[in-house]
Scaffold this motif. Structure first.
Motif, PDB file in Angstrom:
ATOM      1  N   ARG A  18     -28.425 -16.584   4.823  1.00 52.36           N
ATOM      2  CA  ARG A  18     -27.910 -17.832   5.392  1.00 52.36           C
ATOM      3  C   ARG A  18     -26.517 -18.063   4.831  1.00 52.36           C
ATOM      4  O   ARG A  18     -26.291 -17.944   3.631  1.00 52.36           O
ATOM      5  CB  ARG A  18     -28.810 -19.022   5.065  1.00 52.36           C
ATOM      6  CG  ARG A  18     -30.172 -18.961   5.699  1.00 52.36           C
ATOM      7  CD  ARG A  18     -30.833 -20.335   5.728  1.00 52.36           C
ATOM      8  NE  ARG A  18     -30.135 -21.270   6.607  1.00 52.36           N
ATOM      9  CZ  ARG A  18     -30.364 -21.369   7.920  1.00 52.36           C
ATOM     10  NH1 ARG A  18     -31.229 -20.572   8.513  1.00 52.36           N
ATOM     11  NH2 ARG A  18     -29.699 -22.252   8.639  1.00 52.36           N
ATOM     12  N   SER A  23     -26.475 -15.032  15.829  1.00 50.97           N
ATOM     13  CA  SER A  23     -25.984 -16.393  15.612  1.00 50.97           C
ATOM     14  C   SER A  23     -24.485 -16.485  15.853  1.00 50.97           C
ATOM     15  O   SER A  23     -23.984 -17.431  16.478  1.00 50.97           O
ATOM     16  CB  SER A  23     -26.312 -16.863  14.190  1.00 50.97           C
ATOM     17  OG  SER A  23     -27.710 -16.904  13.976  1.00 50.97           O
ATOM     18  N   ARG A  56     -22.810 -20.557   5.348  1.00 47.45           N
ATOM     19  CA  ARG A  56     -22.176 -21.720   5.952  1.00 47.45           C
ATOM     20  C   ARG A  56     -21.030 -21.254   6.855  1.00 47.45           C
ATOM     21  O   ARG A  56     -20.277 -20.342   6.513  1.00 47.45           O
ATOM     22  CB  ARG A  56     -21.657 -22.660   4.865  1.00 47.45           C
ATOM     23  CG  ARG A  56     -21.029 -23.930   5.389  1.00 47.45           C
ATOM     24  CD  ARG A  56     -20.903 -24.986   4.304  1.00 47.45           C
ATOM     25  NE  ARG A  56     -22.220 -25.517   3.939  1.00 47.45           N
ATOM     26  CZ  ARG A  56     -22.404 -26.600   3.178  1.00 47.45           C
ATOM     27  NH1 ARG A  56     -21.349 -27.239   2.674  1.00 47.45           N
ATOM     28  NH2 ARG A  56     -23.607 -27.025   2.900  1.00 47.45           N
ATOM     29  N   SER A  76     -16.849 -27.246   9.054  1.00 47.67           N
ATOM     30  CA  SER A  76     -18.265 -27.305   9.416  1.00 47.67           C
ATOM     31  C   SER A  76     -19.160 -27.217   8.177  1.00 47.67           C
ATOM     32  O   SER A  76     -18.911 -26.441   7.254  1.00 47.67           O
ATOM     33  CB  SER A  76     -18.602 -26.154  10.370  1.00 47.67           C
ATOM     34  OG  SER A  76     -19.992 -26.124  10.640  1.00 47.67           O
ATOM     35  N   THR A  77     -20.205 -28.016   8.181  1.00 48.31           N
ATOM     36  CA  THR A  77     -21.206 -27.974   7.101  1.00 48.31           C
ATOM     37  C   THR A  77     -22.486 -27.269   7.557  1.00 48.31           C
ATOM     38  O   THR A  77     -23.468 -27.219   6.820  1.00 48.31           O
ATOM     39  CB  THR A  77     -21.553 -29.397   6.638  1.00 48.31           C
ATOM     40  OG1 THR A  77     -22.054 -30.150   7.751  1.00 48.31           O
ATOM     41  CG2 THR A  77     -20.330 -30.094   6.065  1.00 48.31           C
ATOM     42  N   GLU A  78     -22.458 -26.714   8.754  1.00 49.64           N
ATOM     43  CA  GLU A  78     -23.645 -26.073   9.322  1.00 49.64           C
ATOM     44  C   GLU A  78     -23.888 -24.708   8.683  1.00 49.64           C
ATOM     45  O   GLU A  78     -22.967 -23.929   8.455  1.00 49.64           O
ATOM     46  CB  GLU A  78     -23.475 -25.900  10.832  1.00 49.64           C
ATOM     47  CG  GLU A  78     -24.667 -25.249  11.515  1.00 49.64           C
ATOM     48  CD  GLU A  78     -24.440 -25.020  12.992  1.00 49.64           C
ATOM     49  OE1 GLU A  78     -25.310 -24.365  13.614  1.00 49.64           O
ATOM     50  OE2 GLU A  78     -23.406 -25.459  13.525  1.00 49.64           O
ATOM     51  N   ASP A  79     -25.143 -24.406   8.389  1.00 46.87           N
ATOM     52  CA  ASP A  79     -25.554 -23.080   7.931  1.00 46.87           C
ATOM     53  C   ASP A  79     -26.175 -22.324   9.099  1.00 46.87           C
ATOM     54  O   ASP A  79     -26.848 -22.918   9.956  1.00 46.87           O
ATOM     55  CB  ASP A  79     -26.595 -23.179   6.810  1.00 46.87           C
ATOM     56  CG  ASP A  79     -25.990 -23.702   5.516  1.00 46.87           C
ATOM     57  OD1 ASP A  79     -24.760 -23.612   5.365  1.00 46.87           O
ATOM     58  OD2 ASP A  79     -26.744 -24.199   4.672  1.00 46.87           O
ATOM     59  N   ILE A  80     -25.968 -21.019   9.129  1.00 45.94           N
ATOM     60  CA  ILE A  80     -26.614 -20.200  10.149  1.00 45.94           C
ATOM     61  C   ILE A  80     -27.313 -19.020   9.488  1.00 45.94           C
ATOM     62  O   ILE A  80     -26.927 -18.576   8.414  1.00 45.94           O
ATOM     63  CB  ILE A  80     -25.608 -19.680  11.204  1.00 45.94           C
ATOM     64  CG1 ILE A  80     -24.511 -18.837  10.547  1.00 45.94           C
ATOM     65  CG2 ILE A  80     -25.019 -20.828  11.999  1.00 45.94           C
ATOM     66  CD1 ILE A  80     -23.605 -18.137  11.554  1.00 45.94           C
TER      67      ILE A  80
END
Length: 260
Positions: free
Chosen positions: A79, A141, A81, A59-63
């Motif tokens: 934040r 998150s 990844r 996954s390249t998504e940051d939360i």
């Protein structure tokens, strides 16, 4: 690089033993059947969970994450990844399978996990078991991600909020004997001992508490040493990845350092 962990690993490597040093029939069986089975188990049952692990790792998504400390206040917002969290915060497959074996072997019903994270380990301990899993996570998150991943499990409940507050409330309200707890949250001396003391009131002779990252820092090592010495702990086991404590009054006080 964590030089403390390296030093701890070298000590563990030289002190670890295997089933040949276990004179207790209970711990010999525990080791050979649950930690180091003599034959390779078919682990294909966990393929779907491992597929999800791979999704997280790619996954390249940051939360946005909330970082709780030993107290009840939020220390900072950060934040991260998802792939970084998956790489650094999820239990190894062999360790998750080990927890699943223990839960099934003893037919445990009431299981607590402190630190849901992305829910991979939660899926393992809930998979094909008769247990009710209550998992605690402080970060909203991570709770959202884990709840989505675990939505098809009917035996998992995730409680979001500062574990320093939510754990005590849950234990008091449920008032049920605790069979197994896996503690992988807030790696500080104060928090680790607080969680131990809270759960101690609900443990029985066959309960097992599993503490993650006991060699992660000096204060985690100190917390582990204090837990081992507690008068209600009748035996303990160091497999480096984690420490296990037992409460059966029939055991003689013994600490094992075992190859995992």
């Amino acid at each position: 690089m964590n030089f403390f962990i390296i030093k701890e690993w070298l000590k563990y490597f030289h002190l670890q033993t295997d089933e040949h040093s276990l004179h207790s029939p209970y711990f010999y069986k525990f080791y050979t059947e649950l930690i180091k089975p003599k034959h390779r188990r078919n682990n294909s049952a966990f393929d779907e969970i491992e597929k999800q692990r791979k999704v997280y790792l790619k996954s390249t998504e940051d939360i946005e994450m909330l970082d709780y400390g030993a107290g009840s206040k939020v220390l900072k917002i950060d934040r991260r990844r998802i792939s970084e969290i998956a790489a650094s915060s999820i239990s190894q497959k062999k360790f998750s399978i080990f927890l699943n074996r223990v839960i099934n072997h003893f037919s445990y019903k009431n299981v607590i996990e402190l630190g849901t994270s992305l829910g991979i380990n939660t899926a393992y301990i809930a998979h094909n078991t008769l247990s009710n899993i209550t998992s605690f996570e402080g970060d909203p998150s991570l709770c959202t991600i884990a709840n989505d991943h675990l939505r098809f499990y009917r035996n998992i409940k995730i409680i979001q909020g500062n574990i320093d507050d939510t754990l005590a409330l849950h234990l008091e309200e449920s008032n049920e004997p605790l069979d197994l707890a896996y503690i992988d949250a807030n790696h500080t001396y104060e928090a680790t001992l607080k969680y131990f003391e809270l759960m101690l009131n609900y443990c029985h002779a066959n309960s097992i508490l599993v503490f993650d990252d006991i060699h992660w820092s000096r204060e985690m090592k100190e917390a582990w040493e204090n837990i081992k010495r507690h008068p209600q702990v009748t035996a303990s086991m160091d497999i480096f990845d984690a420490g296990l404590v037992f409460f059966n009054p029939d055991f003689s006080k013994q600490h094992y350092i075992l190859n995992f």
